[in-house]
Motif scaffolding. Structure first.
Motif, PDB file in Angstrom:
ATOM      1  N   LYS A  43     -10.568  -9.181 -12.702  1.00  0.00           N
ATOM      2  CA  LYS A  43      -9.505  -8.415 -13.344  1.00  0.00           C
ATOM      3  C   LYS A  43      -9.128  -7.196 -12.486  1.00  0.00           C
ATOM      4  N   GLN A  45      -9.542  -6.884  -9.231  1.00  0.00           N
ATOM      5  CA  GLN A  45      -8.847  -7.375  -8.043  1.00  0.00           C
ATOM      6  C   GLN A  45      -7.386  -7.704  -8.366  1.00  0.00           C
ATOM      7  N   SER A  46      -7.173  -8.311  -9.505  1.00  0.00           N
ATOM      8  CA  SER A  46      -5.820  -8.673  -9.916  1.00  0.00           C
ATOM      9  C   SER A  46      -4.967  -7.425 -10.100  1.00  0.00           C
ATOM     10  N   ARG A  47      -5.522  -6.414 -10.765  1.00  0.00           N
ATOM     11  CA  ARG A  47      -4.781  -5.164 -10.951  1.00  0.00           C
ATOM     12  C   ARG A  47      -4.485  -4.487  -9.627  1.00  0.00           C
ATOM     13  N   LYS A  48      -5.458  -4.502  -8.747  1.00  0.00           N
ATOM     14  CA  LYS A  48      -5.284  -3.873  -7.437  1.00  0.00           C
ATOM     15  C   LYS A  48      -4.161  -4.562  -6.653  1.00  0.00           C
ATOM     16  N   GLN A  49      -4.152  -5.881  -6.677  1.00  0.00           N
ATOM     17  CA  GLN A  49      -3.100  -6.626  -5.988  1.00  0.00           C
ATOM     18  C   GLN A  49      -1.734  -6.358  -6.604  1.00  0.00           C
ATOM     19  N   ALA A  50      -1.669  -6.284  -7.916  1.00  0.00           N
ATOM     20  CA  ALA A  50      -0.396  -6.006  -8.589  1.00  0.00           C
ATOM     21  C   ALA A  50       0.101  -4.611  -8.220  1.00  0.00           C
ATOM     22  N   LYS A  51      -0.815  -3.656  -8.167  1.00  0.00           N
ATOM     23  CA  LYS A  51      -0.444  -2.287  -7.808  1.00  0.00           C
ATOM     24  C   LYS A  51       0.053  -2.221  -6.364  1.00  0.00           C
ATOM     25  N   ALA A  53       1.413  -4.680  -4.649  1.00  0.00           N
ATOM     26  CA  ALA A  53       2.720  -5.343  -4.599  1.00  0.00           C
ATOM     27  C   ALA A  53       3.806  -4.427  -5.145  1.00  0.00           C
ATOM     28  N   LYS A  54       3.500  -3.714  -6.223  1.00  0.00           N
ATOM     29  CA  LYS A  54       4.470  -2.785  -6.810  1.00  0.00           C
ATOM     30  C   LYS A  54       4.789  -1.653  -5.838  1.00  0.00           C
ATOM     31  N   ASN A  55       3.760  -1.110  -5.201  1.00  0.00           N
ATOM     32  CA  ASN A  55       3.970  -0.031  -4.228  1.00  0.00           C
ATOM     33  C   ASN A  55       4.784  -0.501  -3.027  1.00  0.00           C
TER      34      ASN A  55
END
Length: 164
Positions: A43, A45-51, A53-55
């Motif tokens: 979870k 790792q998923s949040r980190k990747q989403a963040k 991508a957003k940045n």
């Protein structure tokens, strides 16, 4: 019967590889379902990747805005013709330039800039915008709208600084 033929070796290697991948998939699924710390790590790792991508998307958008603003500033600094005949010729040149760039999808900013410049000299801007709305792709219209919004914003800033 010999088990060392090239085809039997290939089948053995392929079968072993498929079995290994299947075993890892089953192990991963078991860990995901039964290990709370593993789920938590996934979870995070998923949040980190989403963040990330957003940045990256936000940085790309900012870079795009800077480029659009620089293009508008350069065009406005260059100036626009004042004489009616010169305006008509300038308008025709910019429309032709925009259409030429429009045919090449990698030149969308150049096309939008040429349309923006033609809008600056056209006497009836809303009429031309309606025409462009019907004929120009949406992504180019969005860039033109951003250019116009920046122009209005910068002119309001300069008007308020002139009053002070």
């Amino acid at each position: 019967m010999s088990f060392t033929t090239p085809s039997s070796i290939a089948y053995t290697v392929t079968g072993t590889a498929v079995t290994g991948v299947l075993a890892y998939a089953l192990y991963f699924d078991y860990k995901r379902r039964n290990d709370p710390s593993f789920r938590k790590q996934l979870k995070l790792q998923s949040r980190k990747q989403a963040k990330l991508a957003k940045n990256e998307a936000e940085e790309g958008r900012r870079k795009e805005q800077r480029m659009v603003r620089d293009m508008v500033d350069a065009a406005d600094e260059e100036g626009y013709p004042k004489d009616a005949g010169e305006k008509e010729q300038y308008f025709t040149e910019k429309i032709a330039e925009a259409e030429k760039h429009l045919s090449n999808s990698s030149e969308k900013y150049e096309s939008a800039l040429a349309f923006y410049q033609s809008l600056q000299v056209y006497p009836n801007t809303p009429e031309l915008m309606n025409l462009l709305d019907k004929t120009v792709p949406k992504h180019i219209l969005d860039i033109i709208a951003e250019m116009i919004a920046y122009k209005e914003q910068s002119s309001k800033r300069s008007d308020s600084s002139d009053m002070e």
